[in-house]
Design a protein around this motif. Structure first.
Motif, PDB file in Angstrom:
ATOM      1  N   LYS A   1      38.491 135.668  28.338  1.00  0.00           N
ATOM      2  CA  LYS A   1      38.619 136.880  27.530  1.00  0.00           C
ATOM      3  C   LYS A   1      38.323 138.132  28.365  1.00  0.00           C
ATOM      4  O   LYS A   1      39.090 139.096  28.358  1.00  0.00           O
ATOM      5  CB  LYS A   1      37.674 136.813  26.319  1.00  0.00           C
ATOM      6  CG  LYS A   1      37.921 135.598  25.412  1.00  0.00           C
ATOM      7  CD  LYS A   1      36.973 135.542  24.238  1.00  0.00           C
ATOM      8  CE  LYS A   1      35.499 135.413  24.601  1.00  0.00           C
ATOM      9  NZ  LYS A   1      35.166 134.167  25.328  1.00  0.00           N
ATOM     10  N   SER A   2      37.200 138.104  29.090  1.00  0.00           N
ATOM     11  CA  SER A   2      36.871 139.273  29.913  1.00  0.00           C
ATOM     12  C   SER A   2      37.847 139.408  31.067  1.00  0.00           C
ATOM     13  O   SER A   2      38.134 140.524  31.523  1.00  0.00           O
ATOM     14  CB  SER A   2      35.441 139.153  30.454  1.00  0.00           C
ATOM     15  OG  SER A   2      34.528 139.254  29.390  1.00  0.00           O
ATOM     16  N   THR A   3      38.349 138.288  31.553  1.00  0.00           N
ATOM     17  CA  THR A   3      39.345 138.358  32.615  1.00  0.00           C
ATOM     18  C   THR A   3      40.588 139.084  32.116  1.00  0.00           C
ATOM     19  O   THR A   3      41.114 139.968  32.795  1.00  0.00           O
ATOM     20  CB  THR A   3      39.709 136.939  33.098  1.00  0.00           C
ATOM     21  OG1 THR A   3      38.513 136.279  33.499  1.00  0.00           O
ATOM     22  CG2 THR A   3      40.678 136.990  34.258  1.00  0.00           C
TER      23      THR A   3
ATOM     24  N   PHE B   1      33.186 147.835  28.215  1.00  0.00           N
ATOM     25  CA  PHE B   1      32.776 146.716  29.066  1.00  0.00           C
ATOM     26  C   PHE B   1      31.804 145.775  28.365  1.00  0.00           C
ATOM     27  O   PHE B   1      30.908 146.221  27.641  1.00  0.00           O
ATOM     28  CB  PHE B   1      32.109 147.236  30.344  1.00  0.00           C
ATOM     29  CG  PHE B   1      33.062 147.783  31.374  1.00  0.00           C
ATOM     30  CD1 PHE B   1      33.945 148.805  31.063  1.00  0.00           C
ATOM     31  CD2 PHE B   1      33.069 147.278  32.672  1.00  0.00           C
ATOM     32  CE1 PHE B   1      34.822 149.312  32.012  1.00  0.00           C
ATOM     33  CE2 PHE B   1      33.939 147.781  33.626  1.00  0.00           C
ATOM     34  CZ  PHE B   1      34.812 148.796  33.307  1.00  0.00           C
ATOM     35  N   GLN B   2      31.970 144.482  28.635  1.00  0.00           N
ATOM     36  CA  GLN B   2      30.969 143.517  28.160  1.00  0.00           C
ATOM     37  C   GLN B   2      29.626 143.817  28.826  1.00  0.00           C
ATOM     38  O   GLN B   2      28.580 143.747  28.193  1.00  0.00           O
ATOM     39  CB  GLN B   2      31.416 142.081  28.487  1.00  0.00           C
ATOM     40  CG  GLN B   2      30.433 141.025  28.002  1.00  0.00           C
ATOM     41  CD  GLN B   2      30.952 139.591  28.191  1.00  0.00           C
ATOM     42  OE1 GLN B   2      32.028 139.361  28.723  1.00  0.00           O
ATOM     43  NE2 GLN B   2      30.159 138.629  27.748  1.00  0.00           N
ATOM     44  N   TYR B   3      29.697 144.176  30.120  1.00  0.00           N
ATOM     45  CA  TYR B   3      28.483 144.542  30.851  1.00  0.00           C
ATOM     46  C   TYR B   3      28.676 145.931  31.458  1.00  0.00           C
ATOM     47  O   TYR B   3      29.106 146.055  32.603  1.00  0.00           O
ATOM     48  CB  TYR B   3      28.186 143.529  31.957  1.00  0.00           C
ATOM     49  CG  TYR B   3      28.068 142.116  31.440  1.00  0.00           C
ATOM     50  CD1 TYR B   3      26.967 141.734  30.676  1.00  0.00           C
ATOM     51  CD2 TYR B   3      29.056 141.171  31.692  1.00  0.00           C
ATOM     52  CE1 TYR B   3      26.848 140.442  30.175  1.00  0.00           C
ATOM     53  CE2 TYR B   3      28.952 139.876  31.200  1.00  0.00           C
ATOM     54  CZ  TYR B   3      27.847 139.519  30.437  1.00  0.00           C
ATOM     55  OH  TYR B   3      27.750 138.241  29.944  1.00  0.00           O
TER      56      TYR B   3
ATOM     57  N   LEU C   1      37.699 146.216  23.193  1.00  0.00           N
ATOM     58  CA  LEU C   1      36.241 146.188  23.031  1.00  0.00           C
ATOM     59  C   LEU C   1      35.754 144.785  23.365  1.00  0.00           C
ATOM     60  O   LEU C   1      35.927 143.857  22.578  1.00  0.00           O
ATOM     61  CB  LEU C   1      35.867 146.553  21.588  1.00  0.00           C
ATOM     62  CG  LEU C   1      36.515 147.829  21.018  1.00  0.00           C
ATOM     63  CD1 LEU C   1      35.978 148.106  19.606  1.00  0.00           C
ATOM     64  CD2 LEU C   1      36.274 149.019  21.934  1.00  0.00           C
ATOM     65  N   ASP C   2      35.166 144.637  24.553  1.00  0.00           N
ATOM     66  CA  ASP C   2      34.744 143.315  25.019  1.00  0.00           C
ATOM     67  C   ASP C   2      33.303 143.054  24.599  1.00  0.00           C
ATOM     68  O   ASP C   2      32.366 143.545  25.227  1.00  0.00           O
ATOM     69  CB  ASP C   2      34.913 143.226  26.543  1.00  0.00           C
ATOM     70  CG  ASP C   2      34.765 141.782  27.048  1.00  0.00           C
ATOM     71  OD1 ASP C   2      34.420 140.898  26.240  1.00  0.00           O
ATOM     72  OD2 ASP C   2      34.980 141.564  28.257  1.00  0.00           O
ATOM     73  N   GLU C   3      33.128 142.289  23.560  1.00  0.00           N
ATOM     74  CA  GLU C   3      31.807 141.953  23.017  1.00  0.00           C
ATOM     75  C   GLU C   3      30.926 143.179  22.833  1.00  0.00           C
ATOM     76  O   GLU C   3      29.772 143.207  23.237  1.00  0.00           O
ATOM     77  CB  GLU C   3      31.103 140.909  23.901  1.00  0.00           C
ATOM     78  CG  GLU C   3      31.863 139.592  23.906  1.00  0.00           C
ATOM     79  CD  GLU C   3      31.033 138.420  24.400  1.00  0.00           C
ATOM     80  OE1 GLU C   3      29.796 138.472  24.258  1.00  0.00           O
ATOM     81  OE2 GLU C   3      31.637 137.463  24.908  1.00  0.00           O
ATOM     82  N   THR C   4      31.511 144.197  22.225  1.00  0.00           N
ATOM     83  CA  THR C   4      30.747 145.411  21.965  1.00  0.00           C
ATOM     84  C   THR C   4      29.597 145.120  21.009  1.00  0.00           C
ATOM     85  O   THR C   4      28.578 145.798  21.009  1.00  0.00           O
ATOM     86  CB  THR C   4      31.688 146.494  21.407  1.00  0.00           C
ATOM     87  OG1 THR C   4      32.679 146.751  22.404  1.00  0.00           O
ATOM     88  CG2 THR C   4      30.961 147.776  21.098  1.00  0.00           C
TER      89      THR C   4
HETATM   90 MG   LIG Z   1      33.438 137.781  28.509  1.00  0.00          MG
END
Ligand SMILES: [Mg+2]
Ligand SMILES: Nc1ncnc2c1ncn2[C@@H]1O[C@H](COP(=O)(O)OP(=O)(O)OP(=O)(O)O)[C@@H](O)[C@H]1O
Lengths: 258, 444
Positions: A47-49, A91-93, A176-179
């Motif tokens: 997913k983040s990729t 960003f997730q991070y 929105l990556d794991e916001t």
């Molecule tokens: Mg991820």
């Protein structure tokens, strides 16, 4: 006005990897203005990729396929131009940048965008006014806005700061990556309602999450399940509820036994 | 054969001419310098202890002219000298054109301040030439003694506090390759305080120059000096500089050295204390590009109680630039309650850039606090992408990150108007559009 015949993002057979390891193995996805797509899937599924590849993170190598963003060859654009053209990644991070103030960071970002569209830089007064307005959208503390980018922010504050930046940049497609991860219950409500305030018929959201609770606030039109680098299942909002109940095993079995 | 030989031969052949254009107080020091240089037989070379990236043998090898007959040339003289008038910095100023003092400060000096040619000061105060606390076998100091004819003398009398900086502008202005032997003496008496800005620029970018520069600082009891040293030269300039300082009890010395452009630079700092309660800080800021080489060697000796020292050297290296840092904090027996810190942090902006760092602590005393460290890294790729993803172009993002990295050093420049000007020069240098001394020439 919804223009559902237009396509905002069209991803076709996208392959990408990192350090020679293939992670995305043929992604197909079409997003139209006004839509909200949720992407769910087990840890490590890519997913983040996917979000990083779309935003242009040089860490990933695209090995095949295409992505068209309102008619543009997205993958050929520099990350900054993807942003100017209306792509935003929460960003997730989120990254800490010591020594660079939020104010200078946002000013540089906004003025770069204005320059891209041959507009004059914002005056100092107008810029600060805009900061104030957009801070209010996610109730971001003024103290945070005057610190270095994400430095010493708590996990939840970082996520709130991401949506503040989204508000500043007014993107056409927000990923929105794991916001929701790291936000407490009240913050989740505030940030999600911020996202909803920014939602119009002309823009779209791709929301990556593990949990239904975010989708209670940001209601998706489509839910996709990403597994081993492919979208293996697509459904409506009810699919998220089903996953919450049953987990991923049934999907994994289906796919792995094919 | 060592490149030192040509200087020894030159000296022997021209001694009478050198002496005839210099005061006796300078001339009487030449025999000792000659003896030192003969004993050394050569300049330090790359690989010698403390010389990892610069060879003074190589630096001094070319055949530079030396203007011992003090023939005025170039466009020196009062009207021709451009002040490097750093905007907003109201200064008392003097210039050194090549190696001659030019008094272009027309107004009366404040009460209790002397600013004059070193040749004249050496007649008035002969001992002003013996302040150096550099090691006796320092080749640059010995060569400077051997050939010295002029320089700058600054004295701030007991109890006088000068809020405005004194600016010393050293310029090269000659159409032929030239070596300049320069010395600046700063004597800040008991309980006096001063701010000095020393700027080094060439007027011409197309000629090779070499500066052999010594700065000797003396601080009285309770005195304070903020000494800022800016080099903004060209790839064809070389500089070997030695700054020495001796501090009286309870004095406060703050040195900031900013190297923005140049060819090959070697800066040495030697600081020692004469009494308890001294504070020393040495702050080095380097932005180097092209094939530039910048080497700083900083030595602070603690042999009194309750003294503190703080050394910070930060480098941003572009292209195939090379940086060197050798630092030593020596806390001697009896220097109880010392608090000494030394830190060197470097950013290799390009993969071809190289940094050689050697921080050292030698502690022969209990009851002290001392720390040292060195770190060399590259730009944070995640931060870069984060900024780009917000629309900040890659080059701009890099500039912002490098500026942020250098900020720690720039914040140590205490004089605010100077700091903001230097921030501007730094930013412009980082943007790579800094042709030599454009700052100075542009503002007139
Ligand atoms: Mg991820
Ligand atoms: N530098 C790397 N080298 C090798 N594999 C990597 C590297 N970075 C990520 N991966 C792998 O790529 C895969 C996909 O990671 P990604 O971060 O896209 O997953 P994700 O779906 O976002 O997971 P999560 O739900 O935990 O956030 C994982 O198996 C991960 O270990």
């Amino acid at each position: 006005m919804t223009m559902n015949n237009d396509i905002l993002l069209e991803v076709k057979d996208l392959h990408a990897g990192i350090d020679g390891k293939e992670i995305l193995r043929g992604i197909n996805l079409t997003i139209r203005p006004g839509e909200i797509h949720a992407i769910m899937g087990p840890n490590g599924s890519g997913k983040s990729t996917l979000s990083g590849v779309l935003a242009g993170n040089p860490r990933y190598t695209v090995t095949g396929g295409s992505a068209t963003f309102h008619g543009l060859d997205l993958l050929a654009l520099q990350p900054e131009n993807r942003s100017h053209e209306g792509l935003f990644l929460s960003f997730q991070y989120p990254v800490e940048i010591p020594g660079v103030s939020m104010v200078n960071f946002m000013r540089a970002a906004l003025n770069a965008k204005r320059k891209y569209f041959n507009e004059q830089p914002l005056s100092a007064g107008d810029f600060l006014k805009l900061m104030r307005q957009k801070r209010a959208v996610v109730e971001l503390d003024n103290k945070l806005a005057s610190r270095s980018v994400n430095e010493g922010f708590s996990g939840g504050e970082k996520k709130r700061n991401e949506i503040f930046q989204m508000a500043m940049l007014e993107p056409r497609l927000s990923i929105l990556d794991e916001t929701d991860s790291g936000l407490d219950i009240d913050a989740l409500r505030i940030v999600a309602s911020g996202v909803n305030k920014l939602k119009t018929a002309d823009n779209a959201i791709m929301v990556i999450t593990h949990y239904q609770r975010l989708l209670d606030y940001i209601r998706p039109d489509f839910v996709h399940i990403l597994y081993k680098g492919r979208i293996v299942h697509t459904g409506g909002p009810e699919l998220a509820l089903e996953l919450e109940e049953k987990g991923y095993d049934w999907i994994k079995e289906q796919v792995d036994n094919q | 054969m060592s490149s030192l030989n040509q200087y020894l031969q030159f000296f022997e052949a021209n001694r009478a001419a050198i002496d005839s254009h210099a005061p006796e107080a300078m001339n009487c020091r030449r025999d000792a310098a000659l003896a030192t240089l003969r004993r050394l037989a050569r300049f330090p070379d790359r690989g010698d202890e403390g010389f990892e990236v610069v060879s003074l043998e190589d630096m001094y090898a070319p055949d530079y002219g030396i203007n011992i007959a003090r023939v005025p040339f170039g466009e020196g003289g009062k009207s021709g000298v451009h002040g490097c008038d750093i905007p907003n910095v109201g200064t008392i100023s003097a210039s050194v054109v090549n190696d001659s003092f030019v008094n272009d400060y027309q107004r009366a000096l404040p009460e209790g301040v002397e600013l004059m040619s070193l040749a004249r000061a050496a007649e008035l105060y002969p001992d002003c030439l013996s302040l150096s606390v550099a090691p006796a076998d320092n080749a640059v100091v010995a060569l400077n003694d051997l050939l010295l004819q002029d320089g700058v003398y600054i004295r701030v009398h007991r109890g006088v506090s000068l809020p405005k900086p004194i600016q010393i502008l050293s310029l090269f202005n000659a159409s032929m390759p030239l070596m300049a032997v320069r010395r600046i003496v700063v004597d800040v008496e008991d309980n006096a305080s001063a701010i000095v800005i020393a700027c080094d620029h060439p007027r011409t970018t197309e000629v090779d120059y070499l500066a052999c520069r010594v700065v000797d600082i003396r601080l009285g009891r309770g005195a304070s000096l903020d000494f800022n040293d800016l080099e903004e030269a060209t790839a064809r300039c070389s500089r070997s500089s030695v700054i020495t300082a001796v501090q009286g009890a309870d004095s406060d010395l703050h040195i900031s050295s900013i190297t923005l452009d140049g060819g090959v630079t070697r800066n040495e700092y030697y600081v020692s204390h004469l009494g308890d309660g001294c504070h020393t800080s040495v702050n080095g800021i380097v932005v180097a590009g092209g094939t530039q080489v910048v080497d700083n060697a900083s030595y602070v000796v603690h042999d009194h109680e309750h003294c503190t020292s703080d050394q910070l050297f930060k480098y941003a290296l572009f292209d195939s630039a090379q940086g060197g840092f050798e630092g030593l904090v020596n806390v001697r027996h009896g220097a109880r309650f010392t608090d000494a810190a030394q830190s060197n942090r470097n950013l290799l902006v390009s993969p071809q850039a190289r940094m050689h760092a050697m921080p050292q602590l030698v502690i022969d005393c209990d009851d002290v606090k001392a720390s040292h460290g060195s770190a060399t890294g590259q730009l944070n790729a995640d931060a870069l992408f984060y900024m780009q993803s917000r629309g900040i172009p890659a080059d701009e993002a890099r500039m912002i990150l490098i500026n942020a990295f250098m900020a720690e050093g720039m914040e140590k420049i205490k004089h605010e108007p100077l700091r903001s000007t230097l921030l501007m020069l730094l930013d412009r240098r980082l943007r790579g559009c800094s042709d030599s001394c454009a700052a100075c020439h542009g503002h007139h």
